[in-house]
Motif scaffolding. Structure first.
Motif, mmCIF file in Angstrom:
data_model
loop_
_atom_site.group_PDB
_atom_site.id
_atom_site.type_symbol
_atom_site.label_atom_id
_atom_site.label_comp_id
_atom_site.label_asym_id
_atom_site.label_seq_id
_atom_site.Cartn_x
_atom_site.Cartn_y
_atom_site.Cartn_z
ATOM 1 N N ARG A 189 -2.170 -7.731 4.181
ATOM 2 C CA ARG A 189 -2.392 -6.284 3.314
ATOM 3 C C ARG A 189 -2.198 -6.184 2.610
ATOM 4 O O ARG A 189 -1.992 -7.605 1.422
ATOM 5 C CB ARG A 189 -0.561 -5.955 2.914
ATOM 6 N N VAL A 278 -2.178 -2.577 7.681
ATOM 7 C CA VAL A 278 -2.211 -4.041 7.594
ATOM 8 C C VAL A 278 -2.894 -4.329 8.551
ATOM 9 O O VAL A 278 -3.307 -3.242 9.271
ATOM 10 C CB VAL A 278 -0.800 -4.034 8.259
ATOM 11 N N SER A 321 -3.596 -10.186 -2.448
ATOM 12 C CA SER A 321 -3.178 -9.340 -0.635
ATOM 13 C C SER A 321 -2.607 -10.451 -0.837
ATOM 14 O O SER A 321 -1.880 -11.255 -1.621
ATOM 15 C CB SER A 321 -4.482 -10.056 0.090
#
Length: 331
Positions: A189, A278, A321
């Protein structure tokens, strides 16, 4: 690039030059169907005979030569439903998280881990158990302990996946779970801003062959207290760049796969992927085609890498991330 996105870009540029408000705001970037980029692959021909290559967990450093290849990269946006962890090895989902900052390790482990487990059980039928064993936060900042990795790879080999089960699940339970279907899924993500800078690309498993994959030792920094505490989370330290290519102070504690180049590979990415999305990356599946329990047509793994998108604006914020690695077991 489409004609309309080209016109929007030109109009915006002209407006900036005249210090005026643009007539057309360039909001069409996510709709670009494709980009072209340079990808770094292991050069199998340059590996000395009788040696095993290595990579480091904490640096973009390898013992082997990387060959650069220019490839087209298809945008997944608008086509997400065509891809799944079963058919291609990856999936993109719209799943906003309650956790936003990812700066508190306890909040990540106690709160976000549960969000990830709930997400997997909601989105993938048949899951009976999820064991989260690791997470990595990457930020493209000078002081970050981990940065994006620009080399096409897979996080675990089949042997390393089995080792992970035995390491993180009680012995009696592990033996039983290994008889059924198990996977390692990396839940990836963006943090805080869209991942326009150094986005993540994946290769559709259906365009790979077994001979594309090269087992590679994964080196970790040695820790004096590892025998008592084998959990590396929260203990990451930015490595000394002058010693990137030295193995002094490192030991083998895992095995990954580097990926040799192929004209057959089809690359994809979710352009300007947002923190509300995601990407599920399958690192291993015991039901994957060709495995001892394998089923025809089931993806085994997902090759992936960070890359430089030439369409990314120069002022795009640095990529941030989080990737959460999960052992996934089925009924």
């Amino acid at each position: 690039m489409s004609v309309i996105s080209t016109v929007a870009r030109q109009t915006f540029t002209q407006a900036l030059r005249h210090n005026s408000k643009p007539l057309v705001t360039p909001i069409l970037s996510q709709r670009a169907n494709m980009t072209t980029a340079i990808f770094k692959h292991i050069d199998k021909s340059a590996i000395p005979q009788g040696t095993k290559p290595w990579v480091k967990v904490d640096a973009d450093a390898t013992s082997f030569k990387l060959a650069e290849h220019k490839r087209p990269v298809n945008n997944l946006r608008g086509r997400e439903s065509e891809f799944s962890t079963d058919n291609s090895g990856f999936a993109v989902l719209k799943e906003p998280a309650n956790e936003k900052a990812f700066t508190d390790d306890a909040a990540v482990r106690n709160g976000y881990y549960q969000e990830v487990e709930n997400l997997l059980k909601k989105r993938i039928p048949g899951i009976k158990k999820v064991v989260i064993f690791d997470h990595t936060i990457r930020r493209r900042t000078p002081d970050a302990a981990r940065a994006p990795v620009q080399q096409v790879h897979v996080d675990q080999t089949p042997a390393a996946a089995e080792v992970r089960v035995r390491r993180h699940v009680p012995k009696d339970e592990a033996e039983e779970l290994l008889k059924g279907r198990f996977q390692i899924i990396n839940v990836w993500r963006p943090i805080e801003n869209p991942a326009s800078d150094f986005p993540l690309a994946v290769i559709d498993w259906r365009t790979t062959k077994p001979e594309d994959f090269v087992p590679v030792d994964l080196l970790y920094p040695k820790r004096e207290d590892f025998a008592k505490d084998n959990d590396d989370r929260g203990k990451e330290v930015r490595p000394d760049e002058s010693k990137w290519y030295s193995t002094e102070g490192y030991e083998v504690r895992g095995e990954t796969m580097s990926v040799a180049p192929s004209e057959a590979h089809k690359f994809y990415y979710q352009k300007d992927m947002t923190p509300d999305e995601v990407l599920l990356l399958k690192c291993y599946d015991s039901w994957g085609e060709g495995e001892p329990q394998g089923k025809d047509g089931i993806a085994v793994r997902t090759p992936h890498t960070a890359f430089i998108d030439p369409q990314t604006p120069a002022d795009a914020p640095g990529r941030q991330s989080i990737e959460v690695r999960c052992l996934v077991f089925y009924d």
